[in-house]
Design an enzyme around this catalytic site. Structure first.
Site, PDB file in Angstrom:
ATOM      1  N   GLU A  64      31.170 -12.396  37.447  1.00 17.66           N
ATOM      2  CA  GLU A  64      31.314 -11.646  38.698  1.00 17.66           C
ATOM      3  C   GLU A  64      30.800 -12.448  39.891  1.00 17.66           C
ATOM      4  OE1 GLU A  64      29.673  -7.722  37.993  1.00 17.66           O
ATOM      5  OE2 GLU A  64      31.367  -7.211  36.704  1.00 17.66           O
ATOM      6  N   GLU A  75      38.786 -12.367  29.552  1.00 14.97           N
ATOM      7  CA  GLU A  75      39.986 -12.850  28.869  1.00 14.97           C
ATOM      8  C   GLU A  75      40.593 -14.043  29.593  1.00 14.97           C
ATOM      9  OE1 GLU A  75      39.147  -9.824  29.758  1.00 14.97           O
ATOM     10  OE2 GLU A  75      40.035  -8.269  28.498  1.00 14.97           O
TER      11      GLU A  75
HETATM   12  N1  THU Z   1      36.767  -6.919  33.022  1.00 14.72           N
HETATM   13  C1  THU Z   1      37.078  -7.884  32.119  1.00 14.72           C
HETATM   14  O1  THU Z   1      36.347  -8.864  31.956  1.00 14.72           O
HETATM   15  N2  THU Z   1      38.212  -7.736  31.406  1.00 14.72           N
HETATM   16  C2  THU Z   1      39.075  -6.693  31.530  1.00 14.72           C
HETATM   17  O2  THU Z   1      40.136  -6.695  30.911  1.00 14.72           O
HETATM   18  C3  THU Z   1      38.721  -5.547  32.361  1.00 14.72           C
HETATM   19  C4  THU Z   1      37.567  -5.733  33.253  1.00 14.72           C
HETATM   20  C5  THU Z   1      35.547  -7.083  33.827  1.00 14.72           C
HETATM   21  C6  THU Z   1      35.803  -7.316  35.295  1.00 14.72           C
HETATM   22  C7  THU Z   1      34.496  -6.843  35.901  1.00 14.72           C
HETATM   23  O3  THU Z   1      33.563  -7.903  35.840  1.00 14.72           O
HETATM   24  C8  THU Z   1      34.039  -5.742  34.963  1.00 14.72           C
HETATM   25  O4  THU Z   1      34.758  -5.923  33.755  1.00 14.72           O
HETATM   26  C9  THU Z   1      34.296  -4.330  35.492  1.00 14.72           C
HETATM   27  O5  THU Z   1      35.621  -4.154  35.848  1.00 14.72           O
END
Ligand code: THU
Length: 160
Positions: A64, A75
């Site tokens: 993030e 992913e």
């Molecule tokens: N997130 C992922 O890493 N993969 C996904 O397929 C859905 C969401 C992450 C993005 C963000 O850092 C957190 O999960 C909340 O959305």
């Protein structure tokens, strides 16, 4: 006019213990990767592990950023790294585990739409299916035999 019926089939396992050894090991590596996620803003951590046809396992987790849209999902961190490190090597399987940091989520968490689209690019290019395994922080594991099961009406290079 005619109706078009699109079906999706998933296998749902009661837990990681029900998976075949190779899948279990891959999911365990996704669980370990989730523990290294950088998710201070959402407190929702995601781990991903993918198995390449050359036997390499690549892991990733969500990264993030204070400027929220600059972050990236687990992913895509994993599959983009795989594509950059081992270009042209097919992805066989991809395991995902996700949930709030308190590990309270026990239902399978599928990849977001943008990640599905990104994974589709690799599946289409390699011409062989990518199996997807996904779970929450614990509990049931869903398995699809191809990305197409999660994104049946994919936009790909054939439309360009
Ligand atoms: N997130 C992922 O890493 N993969 C996904 O397929 C859905 C969401 C992450 C993005 C963000 O850092 C957190 O999960 C909340 O959305």
């Amino acid at each position: 006019m005619k109706k078009v019926d699109i079906h999706t089939t998933l296998d749902v396992y009661e837990g990681i213990h029900e998976l075949a050894e190779q899948d279990q090991s891959l999911m365990q590596q996704a669980i370990d990767a989730r523990g290294r996620a950088y998710a201070p803003y959402s407190s929702f951590s995601v781990g991903c592990a993918l198995l390449l046809e050359n036997g390499e396992v690549i892991t990733g987790n969500n990264q993030e950023n204070a400027a929220y849209p600059s972050g990236l999902c687990a992913e895509r961190v994993a599959i983009f790294y795989a594509g950059s490190r081992f270009p042209g090597v097919a992805v066989k399987k991809l395991a995902i585990t996700a949930g709030p940091k308190d590990n309270s989520l026990t239902k399978p968490v599928p990849p977001c739409g943008a990640c599905r689209q990104s994974i589709a690019e690799y599946e289409n290019n390699q011409g062989t299916p990518i199996q997807l395994l996904f779970m929450g922080a614990a509990g049931k594991v869903a398995k699809s035999s191809s990305l197409k099961d999660l994104l049946p009406l994919v936009f790909d290079r054939d439309y360009l």
